[in-house]
Motif scaffolding. Sequence first.
Motif, PDB file in Angstrom:
ATOM      1  N   SER A 210      12.481 -13.700  22.957  1.00 40.55           N
ATOM      2  CA  SER A 210      12.998 -14.189  21.677  1.00 40.55           C
ATOM      3  C   SER A 210      13.682 -15.538  21.854  1.00 40.55           C
ATOM      4  O   SER A 210      13.810 -16.042  22.969  1.00 40.55           O
ATOM      5  N   GLY A 211      14.079 -16.129  20.723  1.00 43.89           N
ATOM      6  CA  GLY A 211      14.765 -17.417  20.754  1.00 43.89           C
ATOM      7  C   GLY A 211      13.847 -18.608  20.576  1.00 43.89           C
ATOM      8  O   GLY A 211      14.244 -19.754  20.830  1.00 43.89           O
ATOM      9  N   PHE A 212      12.632 -18.357  20.137  1.00 43.60           N
ATOM     10  CA  PHE A 212      11.685 -19.459  19.957  1.00 43.60           C
ATOM     11  C   PHE A 212      12.078 -20.342  18.771  1.00 43.60           C
ATOM     12  O   PHE A 212      12.619 -19.856  17.781  1.00 43.60           O
ATOM     13  N   ALA A 213      11.767 -21.632  18.879  1.00 46.32           N
ATOM     14  CA  ALA A 213      12.088 -22.575  17.806  1.00 46.32           C
ATOM     15  C   ALA A 213      11.345 -22.218  16.521  1.00 46.32           C
ATOM     16  O   ALA A 213      11.784 -22.556  15.424  1.00 46.32           O
ATOM     17  N   GLY A 217      13.789 -17.694  10.297  1.00 42.87           N
ATOM     18  CA  GLY A 217      14.294 -16.909   9.174  1.00 42.87           C
ATOM     19  C   GLY A 217      13.183 -16.603   8.203  1.00 42.87           C
ATOM     20  O   GLY A 217      12.112 -17.219   8.263  1.00 42.87           O
ATOM     21  N   GLY A 218      13.438 -15.632   7.297  1.00 44.63           N
ATOM     22  CA  GLY A 218      12.392 -15.242   6.354  1.00 44.63           C
ATOM     23  C   GLY A 218      12.894 -15.276   4.918  1.00 44.63           C
ATOM     24  O   GLY A 218      14.093 -15.256   4.670  1.00 44.63           O
ATOM     25  N   GLY A 219      11.952 -15.340   3.972  1.00 40.14           N
ATOM     26  CA  GLY A 219      12.300 -15.344   2.546  1.00 40.14           C
ATOM     27  C   GLY A 219      13.226 -16.506   2.219  1.00 40.14           C
ATOM     28  O   GLY A 219      13.017 -17.619   2.689  1.00 40.14           O
ATOM     29  N   LYS A 220      14.273 -16.231   1.454  1.00 40.20           N
ATOM     30  CA  LYS A 220      15.194 -17.318   1.102  1.00 40.20           C
ATOM     31  C   LYS A 220      16.025 -17.742   2.314  1.00 40.20           C
ATOM     32  O   LYS A 220      16.736 -18.740   2.278  1.00 40.20           O
ATOM     33  N   GLY A 221      15.916 -16.974   3.404  1.00 41.84           N
ATOM     34  CA  GLY A 221      16.603 -17.334   4.650  1.00 41.84           C
ATOM     35  C   GLY A 221      15.802 -18.288   5.517  1.00 41.84           C
ATOM     36  O   GLY A 221      16.272 -18.692   6.593  1.00 41.84           O
ATOM     37  N   PHE A 222      14.607 -18.699   5.060  1.00 42.87           N
ATOM     38  CA  PHE A 222      13.812 -19.613   5.878  1.00 42.87           C
ATOM     39  C   PHE A 222      14.547 -20.939   6.076  1.00 42.87           C
ATOM     40  O   PHE A 222      15.007 -21.555   5.107  1.00 42.87           O
ATOM     41  N   GLY A 223      14.650 -21.364   7.308  1.00 43.52           N
ATOM     42  CA  GLY A 223      15.349 -22.611   7.627  1.00 43.52           C
ATOM     43  C   GLY A 223      16.782 -22.370   8.070  1.00 43.52           C
ATOM     44  O   GLY A 223      17.408 -23.228   8.689  1.00 43.52           O
ATOM     45  N   TYR A 224      17.301 -21.163   7.758  1.00 41.97           N
ATOM     46  CA  TYR A 224      18.716 -20.868   8.036  1.00 41.97           C
ATOM     47  C   TYR A 224      18.922 -20.123   9.355  1.00 41.97           C
ATOM     48  O   TYR A 224      20.018 -19.673   9.645  1.00 41.97           O
ATOM     49  N   ASN A 225      17.830 -19.952  10.119  1.00 39.37           N
ATOM     50  CA  ASN A 225      17.971 -19.540  11.526  1.00 39.37           C
ATOM     51  C   ASN A 225      17.397 -20.688  12.351  1.00 39.37           C
ATOM     52  O   ASN A 225      16.227 -21.040  12.186  1.00 39.37           O
ATOM     53  N   PHE A 226      18.214 -21.282  13.177  1.00 37.36           N
ATOM     54  CA  PHE A 226      17.841 -22.510  13.873  1.00 37.36           C
ATOM     55  C   PHE A 226      17.981 -22.284  15.381  1.00 37.36           C
ATOM     56  O   PHE A 226      19.093 -22.312  15.914  1.00 37.36           O
ATOM     57  N   PRO A 362      12.836 -32.264  12.529  1.00 34.44           N
ATOM     58  CA  PRO A 362      12.368 -31.949  11.160  1.00 34.44           C
ATOM     59  C   PRO A 362      12.944 -30.631  10.613  1.00 34.44           C
ATOM     60  O   PRO A 362      13.010 -30.461   9.393  1.00 34.44           O
ATOM     61  N   HIS A 363      13.364 -29.727  11.487  1.00 36.08           N
ATOM     62  CA  HIS A 363      13.882 -28.435  11.011  1.00 36.08           C
ATOM     63  C   HIS A 363      15.163 -28.578  10.194  1.00 36.08           C
ATOM     64  O   HIS A 363      15.484 -27.714   9.372  1.00 36.08           O
ATOM     65  N   VAL A 364      15.895 -29.652  10.440  1.00 34.41           N
ATOM     66  CA  VAL A 364      17.172 -29.857   9.748  1.00 34.41           C
ATOM     67  C   VAL A 364      16.958 -29.936   8.234  1.00 34.41           C
ATOM     68  O   VAL A 364      17.751 -29.408   7.448  1.00 34.41           O
ATOM     69  N   LYS A 365      15.839 -30.539   7.837  1.00 29.92           N
ATOM     70  CA  LYS A 365      15.605 -30.795   6.400  1.00 29.92           C
ATOM     71  C   LYS A 365      15.408 -29.526   5.566  1.00 29.92           C
ATOM     72  O   LYS A 365      15.550 -29.553   4.348  1.00 29.92           O
TER      73      LYS A 365
END
Length: 368
Positions: A210-213, A217-226, A362-365
Amino acid sequence: LKSAYLWTAAMGWWDTGADPLMPSDFRLGLAPNKHVAHPDAKRLAHELVEVTGLLDHVERLPIVPAREEHVLLVHDAKYVDRVKRESNETGGDCGDGVSPFGLGAYDLALKGLGASLGLLESVVHGKVKNGYALVHPAGHHAEPDRGRGFCMFNNGAISAEYAIKKLGLRRVAIVDLDVHHGNGAEKIFWKRNDVLTISIHQDRCFPPDSGFASSRGGGKGFGYNFNIPLPPGSGTEAYLYALEKLVAPALRRFKPDVIIVPSGLDANIMDPLARQSVTADGFAAITRGMMRVAEELVHGRLVYLQEGGYSPQYTPICIHRIIETLANVTTLAEDPYGYIINTQYGQVLEPWQRAAIDELRPHVKDIR
Ligand code: 6DK
Ligand code: ZN
């Protein structure tokens, strides 16, 4: 306003029993040994804080044990009932066979959780400017239905949920600096956009799968696991570069109300469970970096919670340095190991480390 510090000798009594990771067996050439997660490194860290006089510069907060209802904020009743029963009757294992606990461990874990929640509350209510809870055992690998990786309850994740559900905060950021992946918070907050979970760790160290870039996150949580996996050999400059290019910009977009830092020292150059090269001075610089963004975004509200760190010699020096930095004092003139390690390979940002970090910009955006 002072910096808070929490520790109790009871934490040093966490019983790891006979080592199930490498059980002694003379036929295999394995001598009897202590479990690698024996609390000695943390106890020695506290002793150093006392010996150098740093203890006089921080606000020692009392520890009020947490209650079962707090554990249940993120853990399943079935799991909690099991560890409570085993803790009362026999001792047992948190869930993966390498995370043993002894009699009374449940009550001891509630002390660690209570220290975490007490620190959080004092920081949020403005009674202290920031703080360090030197808790044992660690928590960041614990998942809703099982402990693993030497962790029983997820102190950081429970604190984040407590901040939202009980203290009424809107958004909480977790910045996990332990060298191993913060899989527990990732799982617990996978679909949530009110808790930003960031983990900087050594690529595929533990848990190895685990811990891959790409886990974002999923659903409305997409982007909020970094996830920020760093190649082995990364040191202070790689951490500072990841902080500047990824962590700080992500936090600026997220606008948290408080920042919780699962603080492992196992990215240090002496650690037996990882292959990173951060020095005590490096941890001080990383802490100053965290303090700067915390100043900018959350009135300096930083809640440091102890996680791993396995060199009994060097872990205390690193913990001491972080507490000094949070409290803005110096009570130990210099890193006694500095003359050996500060010039060793691994401090300077290497091109492949820079590339691994730049690739994630790019993940920051996707954080809004
Ligand atoms: N590996 C921690 O420091 C805990 O993050 C680190 C846990 C490392 C466990 C190493 C280990 C295995 C075992 C079996 C099979 C594969 C890999 F949580 C903290 F304490 F902070 O057991
Ligand atoms: Zn760790």
